[in-house]
Design a protein around this motif. Structure first.
Motif, PDB file in Angstrom:
ATOM      1  N   LEU A   1       0.798  -1.224   0.000  1.00 24.28           N
ATOM      2  CA  LEU A   1       0.000   0.000   0.000  1.00 24.28           C
ATOM      3  C   LEU A   1       0.831   1.274   0.000  1.00 24.28           C
ATOM      4  N   LEU A   2       2.137   1.172   0.159  1.00 26.87           N
ATOM      5  CA  LEU A   2       2.966   2.380   0.138  1.00 26.87           C
ATOM      6  C   LEU A   2       2.875   3.137  -1.190  1.00 26.87           C
ATOM      7  N   PRO A   3       2.807   2.438  -2.342  1.00 28.97           N
ATOM      8  CA  PRO A   3       2.616   3.200  -3.589  1.00 28.97           C
ATOM      9  C   PRO A   3       1.343   4.048  -3.572  1.00 28.97           C
ATOM     10  N   LEU A   4       0.250   3.496  -3.054  1.00 31.25           N
ATOM     11  CA  LEU A   4      -0.988   4.265  -2.951  1.00 31.25           C
ATOM     12  C   LEU A   4      -0.841   5.413  -1.962  1.00 31.25           C
ATOM     13  N   TYR A   5      -0.138   5.150  -0.861  1.00 30.01           N
ATOM     14  CA  TYR A   5       0.085   6.195   0.152  1.00 30.01           C
ATOM     15  C   TYR A   5       0.855   7.365  -0.440  1.00 30.01           C
ATOM     16  N   LEU A   6       1.918   7.072  -1.172  1.00 24.95           N
ATOM     17  CA  LEU A   6       2.723   8.136  -1.776  1.00 24.95           C
ATOM     18  C   LEU A   6       1.914   8.909  -2.815  1.00 24.95           C
ATOM     19  N   LYS A   7       1.079   8.207  -3.553  1.00 29.13           N
ATOM     20  CA  LYS A   7       0.260   8.861  -4.573  1.00 29.13           C
ATOM     21  C   LYS A   7      -0.827   9.722  -3.933  1.00 29.13           C
ATOM     22  N   ASP A   8      -1.505   9.185  -2.923  1.00 27.36           N
ATOM     23  CA  ASP A   8      -2.613   9.906  -2.290  1.00 27.36           C
ATOM     24  C   ASP A   8      -2.139  11.051  -1.402  1.00 27.36           C
ATOM     25  N   THR A   9      -1.021  10.831  -0.693  1.00 23.88           N
ATOM     26  CA  THR A   9      -0.568  11.815   0.293  1.00 23.88           C
ATOM     27  C   THR A   9       0.326  12.886  -0.316  1.00 23.88           C
ATOM     28  N   PHE A  10       1.257  12.474  -1.169  1.00 28.85           N
ATOM     29  CA  PHE A  10       2.236  13.419  -1.718  1.00 28.85           C
ATOM     30  C   PHE A  10       2.047  13.663  -3.223  1.00 28.85           C
ATOM     31  N   ASP A  11       1.004  13.040  -3.806  1.00 25.59           N
ATOM     32  CA  ASP A  11       0.746  13.176  -5.236  1.00 25.59           C
ATOM     33  C   ASP A  11       1.980  12.804  -6.071  1.00 25.59           C
ATOM     34  N   ALA A  12       2.645  11.735  -5.647  1.00 25.38           N
ATOM     35  CA  ALA A  12       3.878  11.306  -6.320  1.00 25.38           C
ATOM     36  C   ALA A  12       3.542  10.610  -7.639  1.00 25.38           C
ATOM     37  N   SER A  13       4.391  10.832  -8.639  1.00 25.13           N
ATOM     38  CA  SER A  13       4.227  10.161  -9.921  1.00 25.13           C
ATOM     39  C   SER A  13       4.684   8.715  -9.809  1.00 25.13           C
ATOM     40  N   LYS A  14       4.366   7.906 -10.805  1.00 23.92           N
ATOM     41  CA  LYS A  14       4.779   6.499 -10.783  1.00 23.92           C
ATOM     42  C   LYS A  14       6.306   6.375 -10.781  1.00 23.92           C
ATOM     43  N   ASP A  15       6.967   7.231 -11.547  1.00 19.62           N
ATOM     44  CA  ASP A  15       8.434   7.209 -11.567  1.00 19.62           C
ATOM     45  C   ASP A  15       9.009   7.534 -10.200  1.00 19.62           C
ATOM     46  N   MET A  16       8.440   8.552  -9.548  1.00 21.95           N
ATOM     47  CA  MET A  16       8.923   8.954  -8.230  1.00 21.95           C
ATOM     48  C   MET A  16       8.643   7.874  -7.194  1.00 21.95           C
ATOM     49  N   ILE A  17       7.490   7.211  -7.306  1.00 26.70           N
ATOM     50  CA  ILE A  17       7.164   6.118  -6.384  1.00 26.70           C
ATOM     51  C   ILE A  17       8.203   5.014  -6.481  1.00 26.70           C
ATOM     52  N   GLY A  18       8.539   4.621  -7.704  1.00 20.09           N
ATOM     53  CA  GLY A  18       9.556   3.592  -7.899  1.00 20.09           C
ATOM     54  C   GLY A  18      10.901   4.011  -7.343  1.00 20.09           C
ATOM     55  N   PHE A  19      11.252   5.280  -7.538  1.00 20.91           N
ATOM     56  CA  PHE A  19      12.535   5.794  -7.047  1.00 20.91           C
ATOM     57  C   PHE A  19      12.587   5.782  -5.524  1.00 20.91           C
ATOM     58  N   VAL A  20      11.524   6.252  -4.890  1.00 21.99           N
ATOM     59  CA  VAL A  20      11.491   6.324  -3.425  1.00 21.99           C
ATOM     60  C   VAL A  20      11.552   4.931  -2.807  1.00 21.99           C
ATOM     61  N   LEU A  21      10.770   4.002  -3.341  1.00 22.31           N
ATOM     62  CA  LEU A  21      10.699   2.669  -2.746  1.00 22.31           C
ATOM     63  C   LEU A  21      11.935   1.822  -3.049  1.00 22.31           C
ATOM     64  N   SER A  22      12.659   2.155  -4.108  1.00 26.20           N
ATOM     65  CA  SER A  22      13.858   1.378  -4.439  1.00 26.20           C
ATOM     66  C   SER A  22      14.986   1.613  -3.448  1.00 26.20           C
ATOM     67  N   GLY A  23      14.957   2.756  -2.746  1.00 27.46           N
ATOM     68  CA  GLY A  23      16.003   3.037  -1.762  1.00 27.46           C
ATOM     69  C   GLY A  23      16.062   2.010  -0.654  1.00 27.46           C
ATOM     70  N   TYR A  24      14.903   1.488  -0.269  1.00 26.84           N
ATOM     71  CA  TYR A  24      14.812   0.467   0.783  1.00 26.84           C
ATOM     72  C   TYR A  24      15.568  -0.793   0.366  1.00 26.84           C
ATOM     73  N   ALA A  25      15.288  -1.244  -0.853  1.00 28.91           N
ATOM     74  CA  ALA A  25      15.938  -2.455  -1.350  1.00 28.91           C
ATOM     75  C   ALA A  25      17.440  -2.247  -1.526  1.00 28.91           C
ATOM     76  N   LEU A  26      17.836  -1.045  -1.935  1.00 23.21           N
ATOM     77  CA  LEU A  26      19.247  -0.761  -2.165  1.00 23.21           C
ATOM     78  C   LEU A  26      20.058  -0.859  -0.881  1.00 23.21           C
ATOM     79  N   THR A  27      19.584  -0.228   0.197  1.00 25.14           N
ATOM     80  CA  THR A  27      20.324  -0.272   1.457  1.00 25.14           C
ATOM     81  C   THR A  27      20.298  -1.670   2.071  1.00 25.14           C
ATOM     82  N   ALA A  28      19.181  -2.391   1.908  1.00 22.19           N
ATOM     83  CA  ALA A  28      19.123  -3.777   2.393  1.00 22.19           C
ATOM     84  C   ALA A  28      20.137  -4.642   1.662  1.00 22.19           C
ATOM     85  N   LEU A  29      20.280  -4.395   0.358  1.00 24.57           N
ATOM     86  CA  LEU A  29      21.235  -5.148  -0.452  1.00 24.57           C
ATOM     87  C   LEU A  29      22.672  -4.842  -0.038  1.00 24.57           C
TER      88      LEU A  29
END
Length: 274
Positions: free
Chosen positions: A37-65
């Protein structure tokens, strides 16, 4: 008395293994409450674009990696329970950051930083699970240990979507994830880990200590698998809402996915051991 203690150690579902299993369930339950649901949260709360959503959420996977190759080194070089509790506490506390992140930039920073304790905690918790199992039950035990991930993945998205539909509150989900992770941390404080001799760090530090270079081909396979799964899991909620006009399908998707994973573990585990 001694025979009872020996039987407890040999038993698969001994008290310490059950605690670690539950703690791992809490890790993935709290994680999967938010992930769909984080993609929906970012879209509804911050009006984030699909590209920005992917960018924001990819940071989590990057640091975990990034943190994972070093997590095993820390677990072997320092007292394991201490490492586990520090990592788990950080994983738990970062959920509070989502509640106070008032801008897209701050949310992106919190999300990116949260990936590091997530990656380290899963490694440390898995290592402790091996430690509390009797050598004769480890292959079987690790197979069942993985079921905690799958069961959490099956339940959490459905719970999250139901609560969001009833309350229309993302903050409630953040609080529930924080509470769930806190319960996992509390459970792990009671785990008794057998004393282990720490690895003497006398050998020269080299790349081989952090990366299994001989396993590069399997690593490449895992990258391809994770790349495909990451795309689907990130955008499945938005796709269901915008293209199919449904909001409950995300929970069904992850439930069916988890059922397949559980079946594959129950069937594939014994086959692999044979």
């Amino acid at each position: 008395m001694e025979s009872v203690e020996t039987e407890e150690k040999i038993k698969l579902w001994n008290a310490n293994y059950l605690k670690v299993w539950l703690a791992n369930f809490m890790i993935f339950f709290s994680f999967m409450l938010l992930t769909p649901l984080l993609p929906l949260y970012l879209k509804d709360t911050f009006d984030a674009s699909k590209d920005m959503i992917g960018f924001v959420l990819s940071g989590y996977a990057l640091t975990a990696l990034i943190i994972r190759p070093f997590s095993g080194f820390f677990v072997d070089s320092f007292p394991r329970k201490r490492v586990l509790l520090i990592c788990y506490f950080l994983f738990f506390s970062f959920f509070a950051g989502y509640l106070v992140a008032g801008s897209l930039l701050l949310f992106a920073i919190v999300r990116m930083m949260h990936g590091a304790p997530m990656g380290a905690t899963t490694v440390a918790n898995s290592t402790v699970a091996i430690d509390v199992l009797h050598p004769s039950r480890r292959a079987e035990g690790i197979g069942y240990y993985g079921l905690s991930n799958n069961i959490a993945t099956a339940i959490a998205p459905a719970v999250a979507i139901y609560l969001l539909g009833v309350t229309n509150s993302y903050d409630l989900l953040f609080w529930l994830a924080l509470l769930t992770a806190g319960c996992g941390f509390a459970i792990n404080t009671t785990v008794k880990i057998p004393a282990k001799e720490l690895v003497a760090n006398k050998q020269k530090v080299s790349l081989d200590r952090f990366f299994l270079l001989k396993g590069w081909s399997e690593g490449l396979v895992m990258i391809c698998h994770a790349f495909a799964y990451g795309i689907v899991s990130t955008y499945i909620a938005i796709y269901g809402k915008e293209e199919l006009n449904i909001t409950g399908g995300t929970g069904v998707f992850f439930a069916l996915l988890s059922i397949g994973l559980i079946i594959s573990r129950l069937i594939g585990g014994p086959s692999l051991r044979r």
